[in-house]
Design an enzyme around this catalytic site. Structure first.
Site, mmCIF file in Angstrom:
data_model
loop_
_atom_site.group_PDB
_atom_site.id
_atom_site.type_symbol
_atom_site.label_atom_id
_atom_site.label_comp_id
_atom_site.label_asym_id
_atom_site.label_seq_id
_atom_site.Cartn_x
_atom_site.Cartn_y
_atom_site.Cartn_z
ATOM 1 N N HIS A 112 0.829 -1.206 0.000
ATOM 2 C CA HIS A 112 0.000 0.000 0.000
ATOM 3 C C HIS A 112 0.865 1.258 0.000
ATOM 4 O O HIS A 112 0.547 2.258 -0.651
ATOM 5 C CB HIS A 112 -0.934 -0.010 1.207
ATOM 6 C CG HIS A 112 -1.767 1.220 1.315
ATOM 7 N ND1 HIS A 112 -1.466 2.245 2.190
ATOM 8 C CD2 HIS A 112 -2.882 1.607 0.655
ATOM 9 C CE1 HIS A 112 -2.367 3.205 2.058
ATOM 10 N NE2 HIS A 112 -3.236 2.847 1.134
ATOM 11 N N GLU A 172 1.920 1.977 -3.418
ATOM 12 C CA GLU A 172 0.830 2.557 -4.202
ATOM 13 C C GLU A 172 0.877 4.085 -4.114
ATOM 14 O O GLU A 172 0.660 4.786 -5.107
ATOM 15 C CB GLU A 172 -0.503 2.021 -3.695
ATOM 16 C CG GLU A 172 -1.725 2.590 -4.391
ATOM 17 C CD GLU A 172 -3.004 2.239 -3.665
ATOM 18 O OE1 GLU A 172 -3.926 3.080 -3.685
ATOM 19 O OE2 GLU A 172 -3.081 1.145 -3.067
ATOM 20 N N HIS A 173 1.164 4.595 -2.911
ATOM 21 C CA HIS A 173 1.285 6.037 -2.729
ATOM 22 C C HIS A 173 2.533 6.581 -3.428
ATOM 23 O O HIS A 173 2.499 7.620 -4.086
ATOM 24 C CB HIS A 173 1.359 6.373 -1.241
ATOM 25 C CG HIS A 173 0.025 6.373 -0.559
ATOM 26 N ND1 HIS A 173 -0.567 7.512 -0.088
ATOM 27 C CD2 HIS A 173 -0.839 5.353 -0.281
ATOM 28 C CE1 HIS A 173 -1.732 7.211 0.471
ATOM 29 N NE2 HIS A 173 -1.907 5.902 0.369
ATOM 30 N N GLU A 194 5.147 11.028 3.021
ATOM 31 C CA GLU A 194 3.971 10.196 2.765
ATOM 32 C C GLU A 194 3.500 9.442 4.009
ATOM 33 O O GLU A 194 2.350 9.004 4.073
ATOM 34 C CB GLU A 194 4.268 9.208 1.637
ATOM 35 C CG GLU A 194 3.039 8.785 0.845
ATOM 36 C CD GLU A 194 2.345 9.947 0.164
ATOM 37 O OE1 GLU A 194 1.129 9.833 -0.097
ATOM 38 O OE2 GLU A 194 3.015 10.970 -0.114
ATOM 39 N N GLU A 218 -4.920 8.679 6.390
ATOM 40 C CA GLU A 218 -5.820 7.749 5.708
ATOM 41 C C GLU A 218 -6.280 6.653 6.669
ATOM 42 O O GLU A 218 -7.455 6.272 6.675
ATOM 43 C CB GLU A 218 -5.114 7.132 4.499
ATOM 44 C CG GLU A 218 -5.969 6.153 3.720
ATOM 45 C CD GLU A 218 -5.228 5.529 2.548
ATOM 46 O OE1 GLU A 218 -5.758 4.553 1.990
ATOM 47 O OE2 GLU A 218 -4.128 6.016 2.195
#
Length: 478
Positions: free
Chosen positions: A91, A94-95, A164, A171
């Protein structure tokens, strides 16, 4: 837009020695004729599949009249294949994929996509990682260039990695505010305790704070292998051209790990073992209870996969806001007695196991009666399924599946997922045929296998002080 140019060298022709196993999957005309399926199904495009010697597969479906195409990369890697130490890496990547490469800064990437009128997206699941783009037909080569660039040559700038972390932590907070997401994460954790399927996709907070650039690079090196990747396309795509693009941009992918990587602690290859369990998070101030009750379901390739799809449709769902139009005895009982705000059935398949269950939201004082209603209906389900129930569910299931294939992005998603799941594309005609072959006895057998005298997993959040014990639920559901 981003959510979450071909060159002269690209014109080279694919050497025949690079490609093998070209095939088209479809039901034969004779077999199709026996099923009385509507003409639009029998005339649907075929899926062409090419496998390179490296193991990389290219699969596409050309849709006549389409002006746009969706192309993407489906990777057989997700959170279940992470370890305790790198859980969250897929994940996190993905960012990071959209944060720039040596050829494109983040700003240049965003401008390029916007100027094409395209859409670039990605998602991570427990078993798959996906990056895809929807563009005009003429921009398919540029889309493939971008996908290869962000997947294989992402900068993973240490400064961007640090920035990030906060984005992902925010999130996580937003996800945890959604009770359904929170409940289903806890459900997996207790159902598959000790295995990769029990870990969350985002990973634990500690990992988000400590994963390094090297951790992310190691994840790419150990999981982005040719046999684990499918290049899929649908819409205004030409299969031979897509193969040429795949060869040019992804032709140098490794086929296997070296000996040192095979021994690395960064690889998790455990099987998903359902162990059941119970987790309850009680909030005194919350007037609403949200909970999921689940049993071990079926894998994608299990003989029970299709019967459970029909069973899920039979049980159905109820939402008080929509009105009282119950689809099953359970939903009728819930609606008539006003036991829940909503209740829905889920059937989640994985490679080697699955989860079949119900998710419910109810006022805290209704929880004991709702739990009793659910277990009573589960206990009686295998005996009360009728021919009419099955036939009605077949029609509904086929309609749902066809609507899910509306548009080239959905078709592309179906192709990529099925190639990783089944090793081939199952056409709508074949799916319809399998559904039609299901009998009442098949569905009853599936219900008996899943529910009868079986341990369950439960996760509950909110005002749940009235929830019966695990033992009570276990003993009253058969």
């Amino acid at each position: 837009m981003i959510r979450r140019s071909s060159s002269a060298a690209l014109r080279r022709v694919l050497r025949s020695s690079r490609v093998s196993n070209i095939s088209k999957h479809h039901l034969s005309t004779a077999a199709a004729a026996d099923t009385n399926f509507p003409p639009y199904l029998l005339e649907s495009p075929t899926t062409e599949i090419t496998q390179f010697p490296s193991g990389l597969r290219v699969a596409s479906e050309t849709m006549l009249g389409a002006n746009t195409a969706t192309v993407g990369v489906w990777i057989d890697a997700g959170s279940r294949y992470e370890t305790i130490h790198n859980n969250g890496a897929a994940h996190f990547l993905e960012h990071m994929a959209f944060k720039g490469t040596p050829r494109r800064t983040q700003y240049n990437l965003e401008v390029e996509i916007e100027n094409m009128g395209g859409h670039l997206n990605a998602y991570t699941s427990r078993e798959q990682t996906v990056y895809f783009a929807k563009v005009f037909e003429k921009d398919v080569p540029r889309a493939m260039d971008i996908l290869a660039d962000i997947l294989l040559r992402s900068r993973l700038d240490p400064g961007a990695v640090e920035r990030e972390r906060d984005v992902i932590l925010r999130e996580m907070k937003e996800v945890n505010k959604q009770n359904e997401e929170l409940v289903l994460d806890h459900l997996h954790a207790t159902a598959f305790d000790g295995s990769g399927l029990g870990r969350t996709i985002l990973g634990p907070e500690q990992n988000i704070r400590t994963l390094t650039r090297d951790d992310l690079r190691e994840y790419i090196d150990t999981h982005y292998l040719a046999p684990q990747m499918v290049i899929a396309g649908a819409g205004a795509v030409d299969h031979s051209h897509l193969c040429e693009l795949a060869d040019y941009y992804f032709g140098n992918l490794k086929s296997e790990l070296n000996e040192e990587q095979k021994k690395s602690d960064a690889i998790c290859l455990d099987t998903g073992k359902f162990v059941g369990g119970d987790v309850r998070i009680h909030f005194n101030s919350d007037p609403i209870a949200s909970f999921a009750l689940a049993y071990e379901g079926a894998s994608w390739t299990s003989e029970y996969a299709y019967p459970l799809m029909i069973l899920q449709t039979i049980i159905g769902s109820f939402d008080r806001a929509v009105g009282k139009n119950p689809t099953s005895q359970l939903c009728y009982d819930v609606a008539a007695n006003e036991l829940a705000n909503s209740i829905s059935t889920f059937n989640t398949c994985y490679k080697d196991t699955g989860l079949f269950g119900l998710y419910a939201v109810a006022e805290r004082e209704k929880v004991p009666a709702l739990a009793a209603c659910i277990t009573k209906n589960i206990a009686q389900l295998a005996h009360h399924i009728s021919e009419e129930d099955v036939e009605r569910a077949k029609i509904s299931l086929k309609a749902t599946m066809l609507m899910g294939l509306d548009g080239n992005t959905n078709v592309c998603e179906d192709i990529g997922r099925q190639l990783l799941t089944y090793g081939r594309r199952i056409t709508p005609v074949e799916i319809f045929q399998r559904i039609e072959e299901m009998t009442v006895d098949d569905v009853k057998a599936a219900a008996h296998k899943v529910f009868y005298d079986k341990d369950h997993a439960m996760a509950a959040v909110g005002g749940i002080e009235g929830m019966p014990s695990y033992e009570w639920l276990r003993n009253n559901s058969f």
